[in-house]
Design a protein around this motif. Structure first.
Motif, PDB file in Angstrom:
ATOM      1  N   SER A 175       0.868  -1.182   0.000  1.00  0.00           N
ATOM      2  CA  SER A 175       0.000   0.000   0.000  1.00  0.00           C
ATOM      3  C   SER A 175       0.900   1.225   0.000  1.00  0.00           C
ATOM      4  O   SER A 175       2.118   1.107   0.008  1.00  0.00           O
ATOM      5  CB  SER A 175      -0.900   0.006   1.246  1.00  0.00           C
ATOM      6  N   GLY A 180      -1.782  -4.124  -4.177  1.00  0.00           N
ATOM      7  CA  GLY A 180      -2.373  -2.844  -3.774  1.00  0.00           C
ATOM      8  C   GLY A 180      -2.539  -1.880  -4.926  1.00  0.00           C
ATOM      9  O   GLY A 180      -2.423  -0.665  -4.764  1.00  0.00           O
ATOM     10  N   ILE A 214      -5.286  -0.592  -7.481  1.00  0.00           N
ATOM     11  CA  ILE A 214      -6.728  -0.595  -7.744  1.00  0.00           C
ATOM     12  C   ILE A 214      -6.967  -0.415  -9.236  1.00  0.00           C
ATOM     13  O   ILE A 214      -6.643   0.616  -9.820  1.00  0.00           O
ATOM     14  CB  ILE A 214      -7.436   0.525  -6.948  1.00  0.00           C
ATOM     15  N   PHE A 243      -5.415  -6.452  -6.567  1.00  0.00           N
ATOM     16  CA  PHE A 243      -6.120  -5.927  -5.399  1.00  0.00           C
ATOM     17  C   PHE A 243      -7.149  -6.954  -4.945  1.00  0.00           C
ATOM     18  O   PHE A 243      -7.454  -7.915  -5.653  1.00  0.00           O
ATOM     19  CB  PHE A 243      -6.812  -4.591  -5.703  1.00  0.00           C
TER      20      PHE A 243
END
Length: 355
Positions: free
Chosen positions: A208, A237, A239, A256
């Motif tokens: 992230s 992580g 999107i 994700f």
């Protein structure tokens, strides 16, 4: 739960800084629905995309981006951030004007801002969520902390996702020796729940945070996990519109996962390798997990939290440059994170919108 059209509408706006602010707003959005409020979600970038995937039937609005540029070298992180300050200030001013228009247009009765500095209105009950009463920036911490506390003063209340006493998760970040702020320690927030499941993965890697550091760590860990003996699940992580899955050797890669999938994988994993972001720490505490941290280079907050938890014998960490997969074995000497039994009284918290 269905809500009536006469129920109060609450604007909830998380900062787009990695995914942490957005994910910790998920339990708040659910609590608003369960208590018969109508949430409207406002953010930008990947934070908004994530929440649109989680709540496809909730109205979403796009806020101006803070246009923060992140340094390629962690040592330059603070100076790159300072360079972004004029753009950020312009975005906050625009945010304030936009919020004012939306309050009239959508008949908004209350505001919950997770670190979005311009989402506030004097005539509308406004809550600020943060775990950073002290904003760590090295030798300028005193200044950034004072500025942040002055912003918080303008809100009707400040919710801190931690407990007020020791032991706690945020340490000096979320606790002041003296304060005249309207602080409410609501307990750690997490979208994840602990379940008894069969363990399928020896190691869960979850990435992230801001670019380009997320990509740098992804590339490094892709190489490192090839030397790992056990079964690995690796969530990048990123999107995107479609979920992608790839199997390479003993590692399964996903771009994700949604909350339901993540909850399952967290519970099925023995050990977690991740950044030391505060939202991730809250999730791990809820799950009572053992972990290994690699703080984002130059992010003083993550570095502070990693050092704090290592010093307390809870979670070990390594710098990004010095990490090797062999360091994972250090986890066995640490206690791991423990859950705080502090149920959140949402009805009481939401009373601020009934005044």
């Amino acid at each position: 739960m269905e809500t009536e059209s006469t129920n109060k509408t609450i604007l909830i706006a998380p900062l787009n800084w990695g995914l942490g602010h957005a994910t910790r707003c998920i339990p708040i959005i659910k609590a608003l629905q369960e208590n018969n409020y109508i949430p409207i979600i406002a953010s930008d970038g990947v934070a908004l995309e994530l929440l649109r995937k989680e709540f496809p039937y909730i109205k979403t609005l796009e806020l101006p981006s803070y246009q923060i540029e992140y340094a390629k070298n962690g040592k330059n992180f603070k100076w790159k951030l300072l360079k972004s300050l004029p753009k950020m200030i312009r975005a906050i001013r625009k945010e304030k004007k936009t919020t004012k228009k939306w309050i009239e247009k959508y008949e908004i009765d209350g505001i919950i801002s997770d670190n979005r500095l311009g989402v506030i209105c004097k005539k509308t009950p406004s809550v600020f969520i943060t775990h950073q009463l002290n904003v760590m920036t090295g030798n300028t911490t005193w200044l950034t902390s004072k500025l942040h506390q002055n912003i918080i003063k303008n809100y009707n209340a400040c919710w801190i996702p931690d407990v007020s006493t020791a032991p706690n998760l945020s340490g000096e970040l979320g606790h002041l020796t003296k304060s005249n702020l309207k602080l409410n320690y609501i307990g750690p927030l997490s979208r994840i729940h602990k379940k008894e499941t069969e363990k399928k993965y020896d190691l869960m890697v979850i990435l992230s945070g801001p670019e380009p550091q997320r990509t740098y760590l992804e590339n490094k860990l892709k190489t490192e996990v090839t030397k790992y003996d056990g079964i690995v699940i690796f969530i990048k992580g990123i999107i995107e519109k479609e979920q992608k899955k790839e199997q390479i050797g003993n590692t399964t890669y996903y771009n994700f996962m949604n909350t339901r999938q993540l909850e399952q994988i967290f519970n099925e994993s023995d050990l977690v390798l991740c950044r030391s972001g505060y939202t991730t720490i809250m999730d791990l505490a809820k799950l009572e997990k053992k972990a290994f941290f690699i703080p984002t280079p130059g992010q003083y907050e993550q570095e502070y939290l990693a050092k704090k938890l290592q010093k307390e014998g809870i979670v070990p960490y390594s710098t990004q440059d010095n990490f090797t997969i062999e360091k994972i074995s250090e986890v066995s000497s640490y206690l791991g994170l423990k859950k705080f039994n502090s149920p959140i009284d949402w009805k009481e918290l939401f009373e601020i919108f009934e005044q």
